[in-house]
Design a protein around this motif. Structure first.
Motif, short mmCIF file in Angstrom:
data_model
loop_
_atom_site.label_atom_id
_atom_site.label_comp_id
_atom_site.label_asym_id
_atom_site.label_seq_id
_atom_site.Cartn_x
_atom_site.Cartn_y
_atom_site.Cartn_z
N ALA A 25 0.83 -1.21 0.00
CA ALA A 25 0.00 0.00 0.00
C ALA A 25 0.86 1.25 0.00
CB ALA A 25 -0.93 -0.01 1.21
N VAL A 90 -1.56 9.08 5.11
CA VAL A 90 -2.90 9.14 4.53
C VAL A 90 -3.27 10.58 4.16
CG1 VAL A 90 -5.35 8.92 5.10
CG2 VAL A 90 -3.80 7.01 5.52
N GLY A 94 -3.79 11.85 0.30
CA GLY A 94 -5.09 12.43 -0.03
C GLY A 94 -4.95 13.83 -0.62
N LEU A 186 -5.96 8.28 -4.53
CA LEU A 186 -7.07 8.02 -3.60
C LEU A 186 -7.24 6.52 -3.36
CD1 LEU A 186 -9.68 10.65 -4.86
CD2 LEU A 186 -8.04 10.83 -2.96
N ILE A 187 -6.94 5.69 -4.37
CA ILE A 187 -6.95 4.24 -4.16
C ILE A 187 -5.86 3.85 -3.17
CG2 ILE A 187 -6.50 2.01 -5.28
CD1 ILE A 187 -7.78 3.19 -7.83
N LEU A 189 -4.71 5.74 -0.83
CA LEU A 189 -5.21 6.19 0.47
C LEU A 189 -6.10 5.13 1.10
CD1 LEU A 189 -6.73 9.69 1.25
CD2 LEU A 189 -7.95 7.62 1.88
N ALA A 190 -7.05 4.60 0.33
CA ALA A 190 -7.95 3.57 0.85
C ALA A 190 -7.17 2.32 1.28
CB ALA A 190 -9.00 3.22 -0.20
N CYS A 191 -6.18 1.93 0.48
CA CYS A 191 -5.38 0.75 0.82
C CYS A 191 -4.62 0.95 2.13
CB CYS A 191 -4.39 0.44 -0.31
SG CYS A 191 -5.16 -0.15 -1.83
N LEU A 193 -5.45 3.00 4.59
CA LEU A 193 -6.40 3.04 5.70
C LEU A 193 -6.79 1.63 6.15
CD1 LEU A 193 -8.95 5.90 4.89
CD2 LEU A 193 -7.42 5.74 6.85
N PHE A 194 -6.98 0.73 5.20
CA PHE A 194 -7.47 -0.61 5.54
C PHE A 194 -6.36 -1.61 5.83
CE2 PHE A 194 -11.21 1.08 3.27
CZ PHE A 194 -12.19 0.81 4.23
#
Length: 401
Positions: A25, A90, A94, A186-187, A189-191, A193-194
């Protein structure tokens, strides 16, 4: 890469698989960031035409984030020293994603430059924090490989991100290229976060350490000088490779493919250098300077068509692709007891050199001729070749004394 993290490996109870997913990520994040910083290289002409600015002025899209990243690398690291590192990464990724989307919808060049300023903040801060993050994500025995993967994001962006963005821009327009990189951020960022665990801050590298390392070690000074000369020379010429090729009569439809050829050659150069630096570091550095000098000189002298331009860009890509792993290794070898401070100097120098190369290349293109940037870039590469020679002479004099 100034890191705020202590050299403590990931906790034994953490799943190595989860740790590696977090590493990937972060790698996606740094790939999208570095691609974003360099994306305008392949899009100067269409962006300049659409927003009514010259190609030299359009080069500010590379200059601005480079200058800002050079400053933000240490500043963001120190300023966010007490925040969870995942939160910092993050926020920065972003910011990059939104800035690229703003560029995609910009109606004037001033908006694009404001967005490029924010991208510079993101690039410098993210790279400085991410440099040591593998230490906190995977077990100790996996740290070297994980670190290599993260820095592979920088390398891959340098040699493949620009050509791919250029191809997208040629097929669907430059706005689509900017939007694509923004969505990719943004993808990422999501990776993060999770997939990333919390990474509490441990300590910071102080500003006071930086001049001490530079003053106290000739090897670090030589590495910084080589980085400055090679990266400035490369981006002084490479930022304007599209108008250079166009002046030789190569059509727009071929330029994306030629830059992709450059990128593939760069990946090859990275692997070649990776096999050489452990035993032949100084020779590899000198070889890079020679290859870049020859490539830029050939492109200036030879009346190229698509085939000959492709051959020269393969040579150029082999040389530049070897740069990140070789120069990073030089810096770390020169300061094994102060790797964080020395690496932060390297990051700032690298980004400052991108900015200065694009800036002075723009002056040369607007004031002299497009091909002038090739001659200036080659001259800087020759000067870089002299630095390890001078360092070797200094070391021999010291030993004999």
């Amino acid at each position: 890469m100034t890191t705020v993290d202590t050299p403590v490996p990931a906790t034994g109870g953490r799943s190595p698989v989860r740790g590696w997913l977090a590493v990937l990520a972060v790698t996606l994040g740094i790939f999208s960031l570095m691609t974003s910083e360099l994306l305008p290289v392949g899009l100067l002409t269409p962006v300049g035409a659409a927003l009514d600015v010259s190609e030299g002025t359009a080069g500010l899209m590379v200059t601005v984030p480079g200058l800002v990243a050079a400053v933000s690398a240490p500043v963001v690291t120190v300023a966010t020293g007490h925040l969870d590192r995942r939160v910092v990464l993050v926020i920065l990724i972003g910011l990059m994603g939104l800035a690229n989307l703003a560029s995609a919808f910009a109606t004037g060049f001033a908006v694009v430059l404001a967005a490029r300023f924010l991208i510079g903040v993101s690039v410098g801060g993210f790279w400085s924090v991410a440099g040591g993050i593998a230490l906190r994500l995977v077990p100790a025995e996996h740290v070297p490989r994980a670190t290599a993967v993260i820095f592979g994001g920088v390398e891959t962006a340098s040699v493949l991100g620009v050509p791919t963005g250029t191809v997208i821009g040629d097929l669907s327009g430059w706005r689509t290229a900017f939007a694509t990189v923004g969505v990719l951020g943004l993808i990422a960022l999501a990776c993060m976060l999770f997939l990333m665990p919390k990474v509490p801050a441990e300590r910071t590298v102080s500003f006071a350490e930086l001049p001490r390392v530079l003053k106290g070690d000739a090897g670090v000074r030589a590495g910084i000088a080589i980085t400055f000369l090679v990266i400035t020379g490369h981006f002084l010429a490479y930022t304007f490779v599209r108008p250079i090729l166009q002046d030789d009569g190569i059509g727009d439809h071929m330029i994306g493919a030629l830059l992709l050829t450059f990128g593939i050659a760069g990946i090859t150069g990275n692997f070649i250098a990776g096999a050489l630096v452990a035993e032949r570091l100084r020779q590899t550095v000198m070889g890079i300077a020679v290859v870049l000098t020859v490539a830029m000189t050939l492109l200036a002298l030879v009346d190229t068509d698509a085939v000959t331009a492709g051959a020269v860009l393969i040579l150029w890509g082999l040389g530049y692709g070897a740069v990140p792993v070789t120069f990073q290794t030089w810096i770390l070898d020169a300061a094994p007891e102060a790797t964080e401070a020395a690496s932060s100097l390297y990051v700032s120098t690298f980004n400052l050199s991108i900015a200065l190369g694009a800036l002075f290349g723009g002056f040369a293109v607007d004031g002299l001729a497009v091909t002038s940037v090739l001659w200036i870039g080659a001259a800087l590469a020759v000067l870089a070749l002299l630095v390890p020679v001078a360092l070797g002479r200094q070391e021999r004099d010291h030993d004999s004394g």
